[in-house]
Design a protein around this motif. Structure first.
Motif, PDB file in Angstrom:
ATOM      1  N   GLY B  12       0.790  -1.224   0.000  1.00 34.77           N
ATOM      2  CA  GLY B  12       0.000   0.000   0.000  1.00 34.77           C
ATOM      3  C   GLY B  12       0.819   1.270   0.000  1.00 34.77           C
ATOM      4  N   MET B  13       2.111   1.169  -0.351  1.00 29.82           N
ATOM      5  CA  MET B  13       2.962   2.353  -0.381  1.00 29.82           C
ATOM      6  C   MET B  13       2.835   3.060  -1.734  1.00 29.82           C
ATOM      7  SD  MET B  13       4.333   2.276   2.585  1.00 29.82           S
ATOM      8  CE  MET B  13       6.007   2.912   2.840  1.00 29.82           C
ATOM      9  N   GLU B  45       5.892   6.466  10.828  1.00 28.86           N
ATOM     10  CA  GLU B  45       4.743   6.544   9.911  1.00 28.86           C
ATOM     11  C   GLU B  45       4.957   5.689   8.667  1.00 28.86           C
ATOM     12  OE1 GLU B  45       1.931   8.271  10.374  1.00 28.86           O
ATOM     13  OE2 GLU B  45       2.401   9.648  12.007  1.00 28.86           O
ATOM     14  N   ARG B  46       5.936   4.829   8.675  1.00 27.56           N
ATOM     15  CA  ARG B  46       6.290   3.984   7.517  1.00 27.56           C
ATOM     16  C   ARG B  46       6.580   4.825   6.259  1.00 27.56           C
ATOM     17  NH1 ARG B  46       3.177  -0.351   5.517  1.00 27.56           N
ATOM     18  NH2 ARG B  46       1.269   0.860   5.792  1.00 27.56           N
ATOM     19  N   VAL B  47       7.182   6.000   6.483  1.00 30.40           N
ATOM     20  CA  VAL B  47       7.578   6.886   5.385  1.00 30.40           C
ATOM     21  C   VAL B  47       9.065   6.687   5.129  1.00 30.40           C
ATOM     22  CG1 VAL B  47       7.835   9.330   4.703  1.00 30.40           C
ATOM     23  CG2 VAL B  47       5.832   8.603   6.034  1.00 30.40           C
ATOM     24  N   HIS B  48       9.491   6.843   3.865  1.00 30.97           N
ATOM     25  CA  HIS B  48      10.934   6.952   3.621  1.00 30.97           C
ATOM     26  C   HIS B  48      11.203   8.109   2.676  1.00 30.97           C
ATOM     27  CE1 HIS B  48      15.097   6.306   3.195  1.00 30.97           C
ATOM     28  NE2 HIS B  48      15.014   5.964   1.924  1.00 30.97           N
ATOM     29  N   PHE B  49      11.995   9.048   3.154  1.00 32.22           N
ATOM     30  CA  PHE B  49      12.394  10.181   2.315  1.00 32.22           C
ATOM     31  C   PHE B  49      13.617   9.770   1.514  1.00 32.22           C
ATOM     32  CE2 PHE B  49       9.793  12.185   5.507  1.00 32.22           C
ATOM     33  CZ  PHE B  49       9.035  13.039   4.726  1.00 32.22           C
ATOM     34  N   GLU B  50      13.455   9.740   0.178  1.00 34.01           N
ATOM     35  CA  GLU B  50      14.484   9.198  -0.706  1.00 34.01           C
ATOM     36  C   GLU B  50      15.470  10.246  -1.201  1.00 34.01           C
ATOM     37  OE1 GLU B  50      12.215   7.298  -3.798  1.00 34.01           O
ATOM     38  OE2 GLU B  50      11.479   5.729  -2.454  1.00 34.01           O
ATOM     39  N   ALA B  72       0.727  10.967   6.099  1.00 39.07           N
ATOM     40  CA  ALA B  72       1.875  10.412   6.818  1.00 39.07           C
ATOM     41  C   ALA B  72       3.140  11.226   6.528  1.00 39.07           C
ATOM     42  CB  ALA B  72       2.083   8.943   6.431  1.00 39.07           C
ATOM     43  N   VAL B  73       3.306  11.616   5.265  1.00 34.47           N
ATOM     44  CA  VAL B  73       4.460  12.460   4.887  1.00 34.47           C
ATOM     45  C   VAL B  73       4.404  13.772   5.676  1.00 34.47           C
ATOM     46  CG1 VAL B  73       5.519  13.791   3.022  1.00 34.47           C
ATOM     47  CG2 VAL B  73       4.622  11.497   2.556  1.00 34.47           C
ATOM     48  N   GLN B  74       3.222  14.382   5.710  1.00 39.52           N
ATOM     49  CA  GLN B  74       3.101  15.671   6.386  1.00 39.52           C
ATOM     50  C   GLN B  74       3.345  15.547   7.890  1.00 39.52           C
ATOM     51  OE1 GLN B  74       3.688  18.652   5.950  1.00 39.52           O
ATOM     52  NE2 GLN B  74       1.831  19.580   5.081  1.00 39.52           N
ATOM     53  N   ARG B  75       2.857  14.468   8.504  1.00 35.68           N
ATOM     54  CA  ARG B  75       3.065  14.320   9.949  1.00 35.68           C
ATOM     55  C   ARG B  75       4.553  14.274  10.280  1.00 35.68           C
ATOM     56  NH1 ARG B  75      -1.894  11.179   9.742  1.00 35.68           N
ATOM     57  NH2 ARG B  75      -0.747   9.262   9.307  1.00 35.68           N
TER      58      ARG B  75
END
Lengths: 94, 94
Positions: B12-13, B45-50, B72-75
């Motif tokens: 779901g990413m 938040e299961r985010v990864h900034f690439e 999630a990105v914004q949080r």
């Protein structure tokens, strides 16, 4: 591996992020066709389009390129039929 | 190698491009610090900034991430002290 925050520069080349608005409904095929149209002529201006990202819902497209100038990027995009709305040099990157 | 115009989706990413304005004068060190602040908490938040790209002159910063949602990105960006001005899903990429 590149130094964080500092990209290599080759013969006066720099990185640019350009933005296209009003691309609502763009499809994967249309994005690929547009990118291929850029690639076909990019060498005329010593530009290289590296990546592109599209949001069909809001109609925004981002293109990452390496080029001698923003004007060179725009000349390729214009000749390929899709003038950019914004072109930003991005000298810093991670 | 990814299929052109179609990125893999894991559990779901999706990919997102977010934009920060008003970052005029940002330095390589500041960009790195801001990125590290995101990386330090992104797993919450299961985010990864690439990737991130900055234009110190116009003050625009672009961040590419993989995440379950724009929220999630914004949080993560808010907790790290730099709320994004725009966040776009970019389901199409080359």
């Amino acid at each position: 591996m590149s130094t964080p925050g500092k990209r290599k520069e080759v013969r006066g080349m720099a990185q640019f992020m350009d933005v296209h608005h009003n691309m609502k409904g763009v499809t994967a095929d249309q994005l690929r066709e547009a990118h291929n149209a850029d690639l076909a002529i990019e060498k005329d201006e010593r530009v290289h389009f590296e990546r592109a990202w599209a949001d069909p819902e809001s109609g925004v497209v981002y293109c990452l390129s390496e080029a001698p100038s923003a004007e060179a990027v725009q000349r390729i995009h214009e000749r390929a039929g899709h003038k950019a709305d914004e072109i930003h040099p991005v000298p810093l990157s991670i």
